[in-house]
Write an enzyme that holds these catalytic residues in place. Structure first.
Site, PDB file in Angstrom:
ATOM      1  N   TYR A   5     -42.544  18.621 -23.961  1.00 58.18           N
ATOM      2  CA  TYR A   5     -43.150  19.670 -23.045  1.00 58.18           C
ATOM      3  C   TYR A   5     -44.316  20.441 -23.790  1.00 58.18           C
ATOM      4  O   TYR A   5     -44.746  21.310 -23.473  1.00 58.18           O
ATOM      5  CB  TYR A   5     -41.938  20.435 -22.553  1.00 58.18           C
ATOM      6  CG  TYR A   5     -41.589  20.276 -21.381  1.00 58.18           C
ATOM      7  CD1 TYR A   5     -42.146  20.162 -20.160  1.00 58.18           C
ATOM      8  CD2 TYR A   5     -40.089  19.593 -21.388  1.00 58.18           C
ATOM      9  CE1 TYR A   5     -41.734  19.564 -19.178  1.00 58.18           C
ATOM     10  CE2 TYR A   5     -39.474  18.996 -20.290  1.00 58.18           C
ATOM     11  CZ  TYR A   5     -40.365  19.267 -19.068  1.00 58.18           C
ATOM     12  OH  TYR A   5     -39.701  18.749 -17.888  1.00 58.18           O
TER      13      TYR A   5
ATOM     14  N   ASP B 291     -16.906  -1.955 -16.184  1.00 57.57           N
ATOM     15  CA  ASP B 291     -16.980  -2.683 -15.049  1.00 57.57           C
ATOM     16  C   ASP B 291     -17.006  -4.157 -15.653  1.00 57.57           C
ATOM     17  O   ASP B 291     -17.758  -4.553 -16.507  1.00 57.57           O
ATOM     18  CB  ASP B 291     -18.252  -2.385 -14.180  1.00 57.57           C
ATOM     19  CG  ASP B 291     -18.155  -1.039 -13.179  1.00 57.57           C
ATOM     20  OD1 ASP B 291     -16.893  -0.788 -13.057  1.00 57.57           O
ATOM     21  OD2 ASP B 291     -19.061  -0.784 -12.792  1.00 57.57           O
TER      22      ASP B 291
END
Length: 393
Positions: free
Chosen positions: A135, A274
Site C-alpha cells: 500500500y 480432504d
C-alpha cells in the site's frame, strides 16, 4: 497447568504416547538439523549495504548493474532429505535481474525499492506487514503477489529468514485447545476451546512462555471442518489436545507456529485433509515444505507429521457412497501425477499406495462425506478411533 476440560482415560492415549516416545528417540539419534541461526540486524544491514555497493561499483565502471537471484522455481535446485524436507542446494542455478533489460528493469527497480524499505525497518527496529509495503505504492507494485514474491527473493538472496527482514505477514490461521503463551507485547493468550478461537499470531518469533499438556496436535485443512470440530466440542472430548487450521494452503505464520510447537514440545502432529490431490499437497507443505520456500526449509518443515485422514482407502473401508464422491478433474490428475513424481514419495510407500488408490478410483472425497454415515461421525467415531488405535501413516 490449570486446563479444566477432562478428556478420555489415560489408556486412550497409550498408542499416541508410544508414538511420541519413538519420535523423541529419533531426535536423540541426531537425525536432521535444527532451525538455522537467526541473522542479527547488523548482519542484515551489512548484506544490503554490500549489494548496494556492488551496484555503485558497476555504475562507476559505466556497466549496467544486475542482481543475481537463486532460481526458486526449478526442481533441479532442490534436494530432499527425510529429516528436513525439500531444501535448496548450496550451488544452485541462478538468474540475473538486469537493470538494462526491458524484461527485467522494472523488477530490478522494485527489488531495490523494497530493499531500501527493509533497510529502514531493520535500522529503526520497526516492523511492517507485506500488505503495508504494497500500500505504499499500489500503482507501482500492481498487485500483492509481486511484493510477496520479491520479499521471498530478497530473503533467499540475503540467506536470512523473512522475519529477520522485519516484514510480517497477516495471519489467516486459527488455533484452539490446550495451549497458552505470552505475545511479544505482553498479552497473555489462552487457546482453550470456547465460543471464540484464537488467531495465529503475526510474530511467531516474539511469543514466549508457551505451555501445554496436549497429547497431540491436529492440523485441519479447512476452516469449515475446524469449526465443525469446535461445535462438536472435540477439544474437550479428546482433551488435552491442540487443533489448528491454515484455512487451506497455510500462510507462513501458521507453518512457523506448527514448527515452533514441534520444536518446543515434540508432540505427535497429524493432518486431517480432504482425500484429494489438493489436500495431499497442503499436507506435503506442512511436512516437507514447498519448492518456492525451500531456502527456509529448516525453519518451516516438520517431517514427523503423519497423515491421519481422510485416506482414499477409507472410502471403501467405510462404504462411503459413490454418490458423495467427486470425479477427479484433469487438473486433479495432473496434480496427483506431479506429487507422485516428487522426491519424498519414495520414502512414503504408504502414501504412494493411497494415491494409487485414488488414481484407480478416479474419484476424490471431501471430509464432509463422512456426514453421510452420521452428522458427528468425524468427531465421535472416526478421529477418536484413528488416534486411539494408531490409524495414521
Amino acid at each position: 497447568m490449570a486446563f479444566a476440560p477432562m478428556g478420555p482415560e489415560a489408556s486412550f492415549f497409550r498408542v499416541l504416547d508410544q508414538h511420541r516416545v519413538s519420535l523423541i528417540e529419533s531426535l536423540k539419534e541426531g537425525r536432521g538439523e535444527g532451525p538455522r541461526k537467526e541473522a542479527s540486524s547488523s548482519e542484515v544491514l551489512t548484506s544490503i549495504e554490500n549489494i548496494i555497493q556492488e551496484i555503485i561499483t558497476s555504475l562507476a565502471r559505466n556497466e549496467a548493474p544486475f542482481l543475481t537471484l537463486d532460481n526458486r522455481s526449478n526442481w533441479e535446485n532442490i534436494k530432499f532429505e527425510d529429516s528436513v524436507g525439500l531444501q535448496m542446494i548450496h550451488h544452485c542455478t541462478t538468474k540475473k535481474i538486469k537493470s538494462d533489460s526491458a524484461q527485467s528493469a522494472q523488477r530490478f527497480a522494485l527489488i531495490l525499492k523494497i530493499l531500501s524499505m527493509i533497510y529502514k525497518l531493520v535500522q529503526s527496529n520497526t516492523y511492517a506487514t507485506k500488505r503495508d509495503i504494497y500500500y505504499t505504492d499500489i500503482q507501482l507494485f500492481g498487485n500483492q503477489s509481486v511484493v510477496d514474491n520479491i520479499i521471498n527473493d530478497i530473503s533467499c538472496m540475503l540467506k536470512v529468514p523473512r522475519r529477520n527482514l522485519h516484514i510480517l505477514s497477516t495471519s489467516k490461521g486459527l488455533i484452539a485447545g490446550n495451549l497458552s503463551y505470552i505475545e511479544e507485547d505482553g498479552t497473555k493468550v489462552n487457546c482453550t476451546c470456547g465460543s471464540t478461537v484464537v488467531a495465529v499470531p503475526s510474530n511467531i518469533q516474539g511469543i514466549r512462555n508457551l505451555a501445554t499438556d496436549a497429547k497431540f496436535l491436529l492440523i485441519v485443512e479447512k476452516d469449515a471442518t475446524f469449526q465443525r470440530l469446535l461445535d462438536d466440542n472435540f477439544c474437550n472430548k479428546l482433551s488435552p489436545c491442540i487443533i489448528i487450521t491454515g484455512k487451506g494452503v497455510p500462510d507462513l505464520n501458521t507453518r512457523l507456529l506448527v514448527k515452533k510447537l514441534w520444536d518446543t514440545f515434540h508432540l505427535p502432529i497429524f493432518t486431517l485433509v480432504d482425500a484429494d490431490p489438493h489436500g495431499i499437497e497442503i499436507m506435503c507443505i506442512y511436512k516437507y515444505g514447498s519448492m518456492s520456500m525451500s531456502f527456509e526449509a529448516h525453519n518451516l518443515t516438520v517431517p514427523t507429521i503423519r497423515w491421519l485422514g481422510l485416506l482414499p482407502s477409507d472410502i471403501e473401508r467405510l462404504n462411503i457412497p459413490r454418490g458423495t464422491l467427486i470425479p477427479l478433474t484433469k487438473r486433479d490428475q495432473m496434480k496427483l501425477d506431479s506429487i507422485l513424481k516428487r522426491p519424498y514419495i519414495t520414502s512414503q510407500p504408504f502414501w504412494k499406495k493411497e494415491m494409487e488408490i485414488m488414481a484407480e478410483l478416479k474419484m476424490k472425497a471431501e471430509i464432509q462425506a463422512l456426514t453421510f454415515i452420521s452428522s458427528d461421525y468425524l468427531s465421535r467415531v472416526y478421529l477418536p478411533n484413528k488416534l486411539q488405535f494408531g490409524g495414521w501413516i
